[in-house]
Design an enzyme around this catalytic site. Structure first.
Site, mmCIF file in Angstrom:
data_model
loop_
_atom_site.group_PDB
_atom_site.id
_atom_site.type_symbol
_atom_site.label_atom_id
_atom_site.label_comp_id
_atom_site.label_asym_id
_atom_site.label_seq_id
_atom_site.Cartn_x
_atom_site.Cartn_y
_atom_site.Cartn_z
ATOM 1 N N ASP A 27 0.896 -1.247 0.122
ATOM 2 C CA ASP A 27 -0.119 -0.018 0.016
ATOM 3 C C ASP A 27 1.062 1.131 -0.009
ATOM 4 O OD1 ASP A 27 -2.313 1.744 0.507
ATOM 5 O OD2 ASP A 27 -1.765 1.742 2.642
ATOM 6 N N ASP A 29 0.086 4.997 1.260
ATOM 7 C CA ASP A 29 -0.449 5.778 2.451
ATOM 8 C C ASP A 29 -0.304 5.219 3.685
ATOM 9 O OD1 ASP A 29 -0.945 7.702 0.532
ATOM 10 O OD2 ASP A 29 -3.283 7.425 0.717
#
Length: 189
Positions: A27, A29
């Site tokens: 991922d 963020d």
């Protein structure tokens, strides 16, 4: 710790495992970088979590493919930051788009573009809901609290190896079961 020291330690950790994932998915963020990219502008200079760069390069050096799965509503900003950080070439695929599916669509696309089966993937994310959903697809998924770091890498590779061993044990049990039940029925193989 500088990037080279992190990379050296990450290479040592990776070297401890005989079974490695074919693809590691990250991922963005609060996993690779310490912010939500949709809260920033393209003009800003992004940064990665302290261990992220060294870990990415160590995995790449070991021949493990890398990918991104991000539910960002601002894929243009995310892509700009990836370019600014000089890490775009590290990833075989990047699935960055808004979604309500907790990343199942992202992983379907990653699987389609790479051909890597879900059980051969390792995934790092900071949201439990994504970890739970993607795990159900057969992907070894690791929750990170303060971004990807050396301890998360160690935990991910340990869990991945455990999961692969469990799959292999189940295959052996199934093979033994089917051979025994066929033999007991008097059917020749």
């Amino acid at each position: 710790m500088d990037d080279e020291s992190v990379k050296a330690e990450a290479l040592q950790i990776i070297g401890m495992f005989q079974v490695l994932p074919r693809l590691v998915v990250f991922d963005l963020d609060y996993t690779l970088w310490p912010f939500y990219c949709d809260c920033l502008s393209k003009r800003e200079q992004p940064s990665l979590f302290p261990h992220a760069n060294g870990i990415l390069y160590a995995l790449k050096d070991k021949g493990i493919d890398l990918a991104i799965a991000s539910r960002s509503p601002t894929s243009d900003i995310a892509n700009t930051f990836i370019d600014k950080l000089g890490i775009k070439s590290l990833f075989v695929t990047q699935e960055i788009f808004a979604s309500w599916t907790h990343k199942t669509d992202h992983f379907q696309r990653i699987h389609s573009s790479t051909g890597v089966p879900f059980p051969s993937m390792l995934f790092f994310d900071d949201e439990d809901r994504n970890i739970v959903t993607v795990s159900k697809m057969g992907v070894t998924s690791i929750l990170v609290d303060n971004g990807v770091n050396l301890e998360a890498l160690r935990q991910g590779l340990t869990t991945y190896a455990h999961n692969v061993n469990k799959i292999e044990d189940n295959k052996k049990k199934w093979t033994n079961y089917t051979q025994n039940s066929t033999s007991e029925d008097g059917v020749k193989e």
